[in-house]
Design an enzyme around this catalytic site. Sequence first.
Site, PDB file in Angstrom:
ATOM      1  CD  GLU A 190      67.186 -10.269  39.669  1.00  0.00           C
ATOM      2  OE1 GLU A 190      67.150 -10.758  40.805  1.00  0.00           O
ATOM      3  OE2 GLU A 190      68.244 -10.072  39.054  1.00  0.00           O
ATOM      4  CG  ASP A 209      71.534 -10.730  37.482  1.00  0.00           C
ATOM      5  OD1 ASP A 209      70.677 -11.280  38.193  1.00  0.00           O
ATOM      6  OD2 ASP A 209      72.631 -10.326  37.911  1.00  0.00           O
TER       7      ASP A 209
END
Length: 759
Positions: free
Chosen positions: A475, A422
């Site tokens: 990401e 993330d």
Amino acid sequence: MAKTKGLPKDTAVTPSPHLRPHTADLNRLLAGEHHDPHSILGAHEYDDHTVIRAYRPHATEVAAVVGGERHVFTHLEAGVFAVTLPFTGLIDYRLEVGYDHGGDQPHIHHTADAYRFLPTLGEMDLHLFSEGRHERLWEVLGAHPRTFETPDGVVEGVSFAVWAPNANGVQLIGDFNHWDGNEAQLRVLGSTGVWELFWPDFPVDGLYKFRIHGADGVVSERADPMAFATEVPPQTASRVTTSSYTWNDDAWMTQRAAQNPVFEPMSTLEVHLMSWRPGLSYVELADQLTEYVVEHGFTHVEMLPVAEHPFGGSWGYQVTSYYAPTSRLGTPDEFRYLVDRLHQAGIGVIVDWVPAHFPKDAWALGRFDGTALYEHADPRRGEQLDWGTYVFDFGRAEVRNFLVANALYWLQEFHVDGLRVDAVASMLYLDYSRPEGGWTPNIYGGRENLEAVQFLQEMNATVHKASPGIVTIAEESTSWPGVTRPTNLGGLGFSMKWNMGWMNDTLAFISRDPIHRSYHHHEMTFSMLYAFSENYVLPISHDEVVHGKGTLWGRMPGDDHRKAAGVRQLLAYQWAHPGKQLLFQGQEFGQRAEWSEERGVDWYQLDENSYSGGILRMISDMNGIYTSHRALWSHDTSPEGYSWIDANDSTNNVLSFLRYGDDGSVLACVFNFSGSEHSHYRLGLPHAGTWREVLNTDAADYNGAGIGNYGAVQATDEPWHGRPASAVMVLPPLSALWFEPVAAEAPVVQEPPTAPPLS
């Protein structure tokens, strides 16, 4: 625990002159700030005798049982007891600790002495950790049930180890000592900053925390950074656990190690476990989630973070216990069971992993030992202002070790097949979401976070070497070069990265009224300019269906019929475009409302005759077509797998291209983004012959209008679109059609359309 025959006889001797420890040592012990309580407590030899000391603040009496003889301690002060034994060479003993519970006789607790055991960490473990290279850190830090064979019998208990290099003292607290840590003080091991203690009789499943006497003078009660299980939030204690799980996924793990996921099909359903079907446990999810993803043809499940987090509204992205699956849904072994069941059904498991930042909760990692320990000391690097969180100090060896080992932990201990990392962009840039003057440059004056780059490279290189066949997905929302380039070539070493540009452009385009789309045709072609610069995942994730952004259904213009057609077309475009695909729960059937972690998925929409049911049936069919057609995935990362038929037909709002497989197969994909039918559209094709319509998103089975080409088109040797052959076909409005060439011996079953065209 010692077993004595009858009542041991009391033995008294002349007290040793060493009975009482030095005043300075005693004061530090009583304050809970002694770096080596084992040097005071436990058994210590002096010339011809031995002194045993114990710190039991709430005891009324203490005795040592040695070879059946009972040696009563003298109370020195403030709960510190001591006794002299008239010999050396003490091999073993047990303590009898008496507590006043209000009865005629004290309650006697029989136990081994925690302060007679050697450290449970070896020199090599400590060296590797201080160098930041202990790949199995979870095996030495944290809480570990242990058994020791001693002359007086077996001693069972739990060893505890925690890194707090700047702490003045560390105590163990829990139910076992009524959350009073005075009697359970840890020792620091050398210069590593690791504090350690083995506590006999500590129960598996027992709750605990560390009481940290910080360098800033603040005493705080902290969860174990390496806890393998926790209390159910909002409670915050760590829990001792051990695994007895027997895996049944050998076939899957063997196959995984032999494959490269970049060149395999990957159709991923992104799931928030707590809200997919609210109230289900890991065990119940193992049945229901597995059945669902198998039924609808997905190859993988990606779980929003499952590591323990205190605030459900963070969706798991503010982690406090990196080594513990959330206890909201069950035990760590029950999470293993969920992964195992998915594997046995042929489903891969990816979990979201959050090494970028962590919350500021006072009982967690922040300022753990009274200093900036896990976070960077400079707030211009150590705090993420947008999220109100701390940023890990990626330049510190022990912090990198904590994170790299954590990645390995999920892959090896829970058999997960990949990590979706993330917020990578927030790690890579020192000025990420910071005002002018609110950040400090790197040593070269740039804004790149070189320490984070080194960490990501180390993490990727380590996990891919240790666990062949796994996938790491970034990401990463910028154009940082080489995200999926191997580390030995200077890249970050990820297997794949999210294609945020494709997602933003595509969602912007499909949100427009079809009458205006021809003016924005470039939004759908631009992604092919960079489609093979990285290994991409095409994400329609949870972030795109919250906070007022709407859903796929809500973005579509028009009435319900056109919205449903638009959703089906978009999903078929996503599946056909180079790259792996990811779709958040509920979007596979066109959920109308935005996602809420409190409400969950709107399953009521799945009426057999509803548009949602049609979308889901199409997803099921499309996943089957996808996995069985190598043209759709085997060349996802190579220009060899893609060729435009016509990228420029903005007038008709049509895009068309060919996908090629490594087996020589080909699939023609054509998309009519206009709101009108094209009844005689000529499409260039590689060769003449019959081309079977393998997917028509407007099919009546999917609650479309049923407009189509009777199951196939006939291509002739008339050149078109720069191709040697072409076919005339019907393109329904807001539709996607996929065609494959048919061998002469394979007859085509032709069926007429079942509904009239849209008016």
